[in-house]
Design a protein around this motif. Structure first.
Motif, PDB file in Angstrom:
ATOM      1  N   PHE A  74      87.386  41.383  48.594  1.00 46.46           N
ATOM      2  CA  PHE A  74      88.756  41.556  49.093  1.00 46.46           C
ATOM      3  C   PHE A  74      89.318  42.826  48.452  1.00 46.46           C
ATOM      4  CE2 PHE A  74      93.373  39.878  49.121  1.00 46.46           C
ATOM      5  CZ  PHE A  74      93.587  40.374  50.392  1.00 46.46           C
ATOM      6  N   VAL A  75      89.729  43.765  49.297  1.00 47.84           N
ATOM      7  CA  VAL A  75      90.071  45.108  48.827  1.00 47.84           C
ATOM      8  C   VAL A  75      91.250  45.108  47.854  1.00 47.84           C
ATOM      9  CG1 VAL A  75      91.589  45.617  50.775  1.00 47.84           C
ATOM     10  CG2 VAL A  75      90.372  47.477  49.636  1.00 47.84           C
ATOM     11  N   PHE A  76      92.100  44.079  47.918  1.00 45.02           N
ATOM     12  CA  PHE A  76      93.258  44.038  47.014  1.00 45.02           C
ATOM     13  C   PHE A  76      92.991  43.203  45.759  1.00 45.02           C
ATOM     14  CE2 PHE A  76      95.436  44.693  51.268  1.00 45.02           C
ATOM     15  CZ  PHE A  76      95.716  46.035  51.043  1.00 45.02           C
ATOM     16  N   ASP A  77      91.723  42.833  45.540  1.00 41.50           N
ATOM     17  CA  ASP A  77      91.366  42.055  44.343  1.00 41.50           C
ATOM     18  C   ASP A  77      90.466  42.919  43.459  1.00 41.50           C
ATOM     19  OD1 ASP A  77      90.007  40.413  42.496  1.00 41.50           O
ATOM     20  OD2 ASP A  77      90.297  38.640  43.766  1.00 41.50           O
ATOM     21  N   ALA A  78      91.045  43.458  42.364  1.00 41.28           N
ATOM     22  CA  ALA A  78      90.321  44.412  41.512  1.00 41.28           C
ATOM     23  C   ALA A  78      89.050  43.796  40.922  1.00 41.28           C
ATOM     24  CB  ALA A  78      91.247  44.906  40.393  1.00 41.28           C
ATOM     25  N   ASN A  79      89.090  42.511  40.590  1.00 43.97           N
ATOM     26  CA  ASN A  79      87.898  41.859  40.024  1.00 43.97           C
ATOM     27  C   ASN A  79      86.755  41.828  41.019  1.00 43.97           C
ATOM     28  OD1 ASN A  79      89.111  41.328  37.574  1.00 43.97           O
ATOM     29  ND2 ASN A  79      89.901  39.327  38.257  1.00 43.97           N
ATOM     30  N   GLN A  80      87.116  41.554  42.280  1.00 43.75           N
ATOM     31  CA  GLN A  80      86.067  41.508  43.310  1.00 43.75           C
ATOM     32  C   GLN A  80      85.508  42.898  43.597  1.00 43.75           C
ATOM     33  OE1 GLN A  80      86.682  39.330  47.000  1.00 43.75           O
ATOM     34  NE2 GLN A  80      87.855  37.741  45.968  1.00 43.75           N
ATOM     35  N   VAL A  81      86.374  43.903  43.540  1.00 41.21           N
ATOM     36  CA  VAL A  81      85.943  45.260  43.894  1.00 41.21           C
ATOM     37  C   VAL A  81      85.035  45.850  42.804  1.00 41.21           C
ATOM     38  CG1 VAL A  81      86.766  47.627  44.309  1.00 41.21           C
ATOM     39  CG2 VAL A  81      87.889  45.690  45.449  1.00 41.21           C
TER      40      VAL A  81
END
Lengths: 197, 197
Positions: free
Chosen positions: B83-90
């Motif tokens: 998810f582009v707005f989730d820094a941990n995922q990116v």
């Protein structure tokens, strides 16, 4: 482009979302065999055409073919998907699709409406080499999917060898090597009991 | 093309089926807001780019853009969607996607592997006008979808105006008129309470 054009284009783009909830008989193997929808199917055949274009017997315009495949099922938003091996579903589908094309492509600004409508009509008419290659891809992909998924929708609906042979008839002239491959897969499917002999 | 090439291409085409079960944060409005998958999303943005190409500030090669969009998410088959707005995922996603590209595009015959890999790398690098227009479409479509669906994934994840502005930054240079439109929609979303001010 005018603000009115953009408004029409965005309305059409929003309308396209509905193709994601038109379901086909072909199954998605990776997801416990749920039915595939026509939006993801359209992506898959556009990819397939791009990858297999070098097998054509005569040159095609791959950009036109790609766009043809991306738009070919949009009419199903109104007309629904008719299972190609169900004669009752197929009867009357043509009229429904023509009405759907008029409403859906009619949402677009005039120049784009004419372009998309003409390309969809060309696909349906199956008279040009581009359209026949596009159609051949549309028919061959479910064959690959069913072969990769223990017979998939063929097994479920007791489809016969003759029905699948007829369905893939355009492959013979547009891409003979792919037609040979399809024939070998159809034989294998009969052997495995996925198609009626 | 050789029989070995065809075998590799068909293995890759079968593998693509898995993109239909990679789910994104954006919701499909027509289907009681289920999550959208990356295959149907890829179809939708390829359609959108085709329809909005006349808004570009400098010419693009629309065929290259279309193929770029059709292939841009294939790496998610192995890497999943971040998810582009989730820094941990990116974080860490880039490495995962590079490994995914090597395995997935590596299934193809050499000439196609190089073509698809180069096009995916061009999309990721965002240095060419074609790649920036493709990326702008990839970012603008969720904006249209969220606006058409009461804030959709923005509302669900409490996204801010600044995050969406940053996400749509490429629109300004590649298609100024579309950027203007996006800005007006972002204002409207804040007004409606779908985006944090």
């Amino acid at each position: 482009m005018s603000a009115e054009n953009l408004k029409q284009q965005i309305e059409f783009i929003n309308e396209l979302d509905k193709l994601k909830s038109v379901y086909r008989q072909t199954m998605v193997k990776s997801e416990n065999s749920r039915q595939e929808n026509s939006a993801e199917h359209s992506w898959h055949i556009a990819m397939m055409a791009t990858l297999l274009v070098d097998y054509v017997s005569k040159p095609v315009d791959i950009h036109r073919v790609t766009i043809m495949l991306l738009i070919h099922d949009i009419v199903e938003i109104d007309a629904g998907d008719a299972f190609v091996f169900d004669a009752n579903q197929v009867a009357g589908q043509e009229d429904k699709e023509i009405k759907a094309a008029e409403r859906l492509f009619g949402l677009l600004p005039e120049c784009q409406r004419d372009y998309v409508m003409a390309l969809w009509q060309e696909f349906e008419a199956l008279e040009t080499h581009d359209a026949r290659f596009a159609k051949a891809m549309d028919c061959m992909l479910p064959l690959l999917q069913n072969m990769d998924n223990n017979g998939g929708s063929w097994s479920k609906h007791s489809i016969s060898r003759a029905q699948v042979l007829k369905r893939n008839q355009y492959l013979e002239s547009v891409a003979p090597e792919l037609h040979e491959y399809a024939l070998s897969q159809i034989d294998l499917a009969v052997e495995k009991g996925w198609l009626k002999p």
